[in-house]
Write a protein that holds these residues in place. Sequence first.
Motif, mmCIF file in Angstrom:
data_model
loop_
_atom_site.group_PDB
_atom_site.id
_atom_site.type_symbol
_atom_site.label_atom_id
_atom_site.label_comp_id
_atom_site.label_asym_id
_atom_site.label_seq_id
_atom_site.Cartn_x
_atom_site.Cartn_y
_atom_site.Cartn_z
ATOM 1 N N THR A 74 -6.179 4.784 -2.060
ATOM 2 C CA THR A 74 -6.442 3.346 -1.985
ATOM 3 C C THR A 74 -7.612 2.954 -2.883
ATOM 4 O OG1 THR A 74 -5.599 3.273 0.276
ATOM 5 C CG2 THR A 74 -6.999 1.446 -0.410
ATOM 6 N N PHE A 75 -8.690 3.733 -2.847
ATOM 7 C CA PHE A 75 -9.832 3.476 -3.727
ATOM 8 C C PHE A 75 -9.413 3.575 -5.192
ATOM 9 C CE2 PHE A 75 -12.916 4.954 -0.254
ATOM 10 C CZ PHE A 75 -13.436 3.687 -0.053
ATOM 11 N N THR A 76 -8.666 4.638 -5.532
ATOM 12 C CA THR A 76 -8.253 4.873 -6.922
ATOM 13 C C THR A 76 -7.395 3.725 -7.430
ATOM 14 O OG1 THR A 76 -8.261 7.268 -6.491
ATOM 15 C CG2 THR A 76 -7.132 6.511 -8.481
ATOM 16 N N GLU A 77 -6.423 3.312 -6.616
ATOM 17 C CA GLU A 77 -5.548 2.193 -7.008
ATOM 18 C C GLU A 77 -6.356 0.927 -7.240
ATOM 19 O OE1 GLU A 77 -3.419 -1.479 -6.537
ATOM 20 O OE2 GLU A 77 -4.803 -0.671 -5.029
ATOM 21 N N SER A 78 -7.297 0.647 -6.362
ATOM 22 C CA SER A 78 -8.082 -0.584 -6.471
ATOM 23 C C SER A 78 -8.956 -0.581 -7.717
ATOM 24 C CB SER A 78 -8.948 -0.750 -5.214
ATOM 25 O OG SER A 78 -9.547 -2.023 -5.178
ATOM 26 N N ILE A 79 -9.524 0.577 -8.056
ATOM 27 C CA ILE A 79 -10.330 0.673 -9.277
ATOM 28 C C ILE A 79 -9.480 0.356 -10.497
ATOM 29 C CG2 ILE A 79 -11.539 2.281 -10.808
ATOM 30 C CD1 ILE A 79 -12.487 3.767 -8.263
ATOM 31 N N LEU A 80 -8.333 1.012 -10.613
ATOM 32 C CA LEU A 80 -7.497 0.844 -11.810
ATOM 33 C C LEU A 80 -6.881 -0.555 -11.870
ATOM 34 C CD1 LEU A 80 -5.835 4.373 -11.886
ATOM 35 C CD2 LEU A 80 -7.716 3.509 -13.295
ATOM 36 N N ARG A 81 -6.560 -1.129 -10.722
ATOM 37 C CA ARG A 81 -6.062 -2.521 -10.715
ATOM 38 C C ARG A 81 -7.139 -3.480 -11.196
ATOM 39 N NH1 ARG A 81 -6.152 -5.451 -6.138
ATOM 40 N NH2 ARG A 81 -5.983 -3.555 -4.867
ATOM 41 N N ASN A 82 -8.396 -3.190 -10.862
ATOM 42 C CA ASN A 82 -9.492 -4.045 -11.323
ATOM 43 C C ASN A 82 -9.813 -3.862 -12.801
ATOM 44 O OD1 ASN A 82 -11.095 -5.791 -9.198
ATOM 45 N ND2 ASN A 82 -10.275 -4.018 -8.088
ATOM 46 N N TYR A 83 -9.229 -2.827 -13.411
ATOM 47 C CA TYR A 83 -9.292 -2.685 -14.859
ATOM 48 C C TYR A 83 -8.173 -3.470 -15.542
ATOM 49 C CZ TYR A 83 -13.061 0.551 -16.032
ATOM 50 O OH TYR A 83 -14.291 1.105 -16.281
ATOM 51 N N GLY A 84 -7.279 -4.068 -14.750
ATOM 52 C CA GLY A 84 -6.205 -4.875 -15.304
ATOM 53 C C GLY A 84 -4.884 -4.160 -15.438
ATOM 54 N N PHE A 85 -4.787 -2.928 -14.930
ATOM 55 C CA PHE A 85 -3.525 -2.192 -15.026
ATOM 56 C C PHE A 85 -2.599 -2.571 -13.870
ATOM 57 C CE2 PHE A 85 -6.524 0.573 -17.285
ATOM 58 C CZ PHE A 85 -5.848 0.743 -18.485
ATOM 59 N N LEU A 86 -1.303 -2.564 -14.143
ATOM 60 C CA LEU A 86 -0.299 -2.788 -13.113
ATOM 61 C C LEU A 86 -0.118 -1.475 -12.356
ATOM 62 C CD1 LEU A 86 1.770 -4.699 -11.838
ATOM 63 C CD2 LEU A 86 3.434 -3.921 -13.530
ATOM 64 N N THR A 87 -0.412 -1.499 -11.069
ATOM 65 C CA THR A 87 -0.450 -0.264 -10.294
ATOM 66 C C THR A 87 0.714 -0.150 -9.320
ATOM 67 O OG1 THR A 87 -1.841 -1.310 -8.610
ATOM 68 C CG2 THR A 87 -2.967 -0.164 -10.403
ATOM 69 N N GLY A 88 1.095 1.085 -9.042
ATOM 70 C CA GLY A 88 2.030 1.401 -7.979
ATOM 71 C C GLY A 88 1.364 2.392 -7.049
ATOM 72 N N LEU A 89 1.392 2.113 -5.749
ATOM 73 C CA LEU A 89 0.731 2.981 -4.774
ATOM 74 C C LEU A 89 1.732 3.384 -3.700
ATOM 75 C CD1 LEU A 89 -1.841 4.237 -3.464
ATOM 76 C CD2 LEU A 89 -2.189 2.027 -2.331
ATOM 77 N N LEU A 90 1.835 4.683 -3.447
ATOM 78 C CA LEU A 90 2.680 5.194 -2.375
ATOM 79 C C LEU A 90 1.807 5.976 -1.406
ATOM 80 C CD1 LEU A 90 5.552 5.714 -1.186
ATOM 81 C CD2 LEU A 90 5.558 7.842 -2.503
ATOM 82 N N THR A 91 1.756 5.531 -0.143
ATOM 83 C CA THR A 91 0.988 6.218 0.885
ATOM 84 C C THR A 91 1.858 6.409 2.128
ATOM 85 O OG1 THR A 91 0.123 4.124 1.777
ATOM 86 C CG2 THR A 91 -1.201 5.235 0.089
ATOM 87 N N SER A 92 1.371 7.202 3.047
ATOM 88 C CA SER A 92 2.092 7.405 4.308
ATOM 89 C C SER A 92 1.103 7.903 5.365
ATOM 90 C CB SER A 92 3.226 8.426 4.123
ATOM 91 O OG SER A 92 2.704 9.703 3.760
ATOM 92 N N PRO A 93 1.430 7.727 6.658
ATOM 93 C CA PRO A 93 2.591 6.998 7.164
ATOM 94 C C PRO A 93 2.302 5.510 7.206
ATOM 95 C CG PRO A 93 1.321 7.821 9.002
ATOM 96 C CD PRO A 93 0.616 8.298 7.748
ATOM 97 N N HIS A 94 3.301 4.715 7.552
ATOM 98 C CA HIS A 94 3.073 3.292 7.762
ATOM 99 C C HIS A 94 2.665 3.078 9.210
ATOM 100 C CE1 HIS A 94 7.294 3.944 8.896
ATOM 101 N NE2 HIS A 94 7.133 2.952 9.766
ATOM 102 N N LEU A 95 2.002 1.959 9.488
ATOM 103 C CA LEU A 95 1.550 1.658 10.833
ATOM 104 C C LEU A 95 2.454 0.660 11.534
ATOM 105 C CD1 LEU A 95 -2.324 1.463 10.377
ATOM 106 C CD2 LEU A 95 -0.882 3.429 10.913
ATOM 107 N N ILE A 96 2.889 -0.363 10.817
ATOM 108 C CA ILE A 96 3.728 -1.410 11.417
ATOM 109 C C ILE A 96 5.081 -1.498 10.729
ATOM 110 C CG2 ILE A 96 3.912 -3.895 11.883
ATOM 111 C CD1 ILE A 96 0.894 -4.000 12.105
ATOM 112 N N ASP A 97 5.089 -1.559 9.410
ATOM 113 C CA ASP A 97 6.321 -1.752 8.644
ATOM 114 C C ASP A 97 6.366 -0.712 7.534
ATOM 115 O OD1 ASP A 97 8.142 -2.838 6.524
ATOM 116 O OD2 ASP A 97 8.320 -4.495 7.945
ATOM 117 N N VAL A 98 7.535 -0.130 7.304
ATOM 118 C CA VAL A 98 7.678 0.927 6.309
ATOM 119 C C VAL A 98 7.256 0.465 4.916
ATOM 120 C CG1 VAL A 98 10.094 0.397 5.754
ATOM 121 C CG2 VAL A 98 9.244 2.736 5.495
ATOM 122 N N ARG A 99 7.316 -0.845 4.670
ATOM 123 C CA ARG A 99 6.946 -1.361 3.348
ATOM 124 C C ARG A 99 5.456 -1.222 3.054
ATOM 125 N NH1 ARG A 99 7.307 -6.471 3.134
ATOM 126 N NH2 ARG A 99 7.554 -6.823 5.370
#
Length: 472
Positions: A74-99
């Motif tokens: 989550t930290f890594t994705e947020s850093i790179l998104r703040n550099y202006g890159f289009l990011t994709g993040l996949l984490t698990s498990p979900h808490l409420i919704d699989v999305r």
Amino acid sequence: MAGQNDYGVSTHKTGGDLYQEALVALSSLVMKRDKGEQFEFASHYIKILDLEEDISKLKVIHVAGTKGKGSTCTFTESILRNYGFLTGLLTSPHLIDVRERIRLDGVEVSEEKFTAYFWWCYNRLKVDVVILEVGLGGRIDFTNVVKKPVVCGFSSLGYDHIEILGDTLGKIAGEKAGIFKLGVPAFTVPQPDEAMSVLEDKASALDVNLKVVQPLNKRLLSGKKLGLDGEHQYLNAGLAVSLAHTWLQKSCNLEIPNLNQMTTVLPEPFIRGLATASMQGRAQVIPDQTGNLVFYLDGAHTPESMEACAKWFSLAVVGDEQTDSTSESLVKGSESKLEKWSGETCQRILLFNCMSVLDPLLLLAHLRSTCAKNGVDFEKVLFVPNMSMPHNALVENKDDDSSVDLSWQYTVQKVWESLVGEEDGGKSEVFSSLPLAIKWLRDIVVDSPTRFQVLVTGSLQLVGDVLRLVRE
């Protein structure tokens, strides 16, 4: 006449119906296969869909670990998104919704896109970077279909899922090390000697330059605080900084200082990314709509993470580290910042469950002793079954059901009583369902001047269930 959209999905049903059908199919695939079969299935499926070349072009950051890997991603994705890159993040498990597992540029993928087969949408969006959190282990995890990531990371290793990964730190580290790829650089936080030895041997065999990173120095944030609360997050943030920095150096032409030159302050996108990162169910504080009831949520489920959870909770409830970023108001128009209450006006309650494959004695002993060291005790302890099932995309709400098997909850209650003694053991109770426990909590705060601070921990599924009920 029923038609089809661009992805070959029938459109004669409503979006909600199609989404539920997708979840049913996904759950059946997950539940019917063990970890090795899931990996083989994922690899086979990718070949059938002719996605091997597309996936090989993704610029991936791959992260394994026992605890902290989701926060690191989550930290890594947020850093790179703040550099202006289009990011994709996949984490698990979900808490409420699989999305929740899939974020594109910081936003959960929509039901429509999810239903229309995510991989097609994902490839068409052409993200700049993908941050993949390993689901379980590493060697045979489905995320390991990525053959050539840009960089790999390892968060803290410990004992978890020993029935699958092995009963020693060496065996567990060996499974995690399965994400090493020939010549691909890797970073790890400090590990126990047994685990570090295995990681170093596996890295050497694949010509991997493995570096150990230390917790992030707070002064590098220029007065800002991490978006994820808790002292342990500075270790995850340090790993995230190294992963993001390496990706930036290898994948783009941005001029950024070397890591060893960042001795006074991080570049602004790093600071902004670390300060704005968010993740549900990790050191999260949510006031209930009743006003005098506050839930402290953390999905800790290992002895080490339970200790970190206890430290965070102890500091939070005495008002030492209460910040706007850790609280969430559910009442429209109310203040989002939690008031500070002295111990004389608060009662602390533990709401707990854990998986039956775990040792509740280890978990509860770490939690209780760490809280006690920080001057925090629980006036009441509630044991409940989960509403949702792990690894299931569907959520099956279970209200009061007299037929539910509570034998595990009574077992855990006895463990707690053995820790605290007979007198304090009488302060614990087993509820037949989580909704009943939440109702009881809401009933006792009515017309009460006391603030009730409820720590919810032991299971990510339990945390997700509480989030869902509190937000209804």
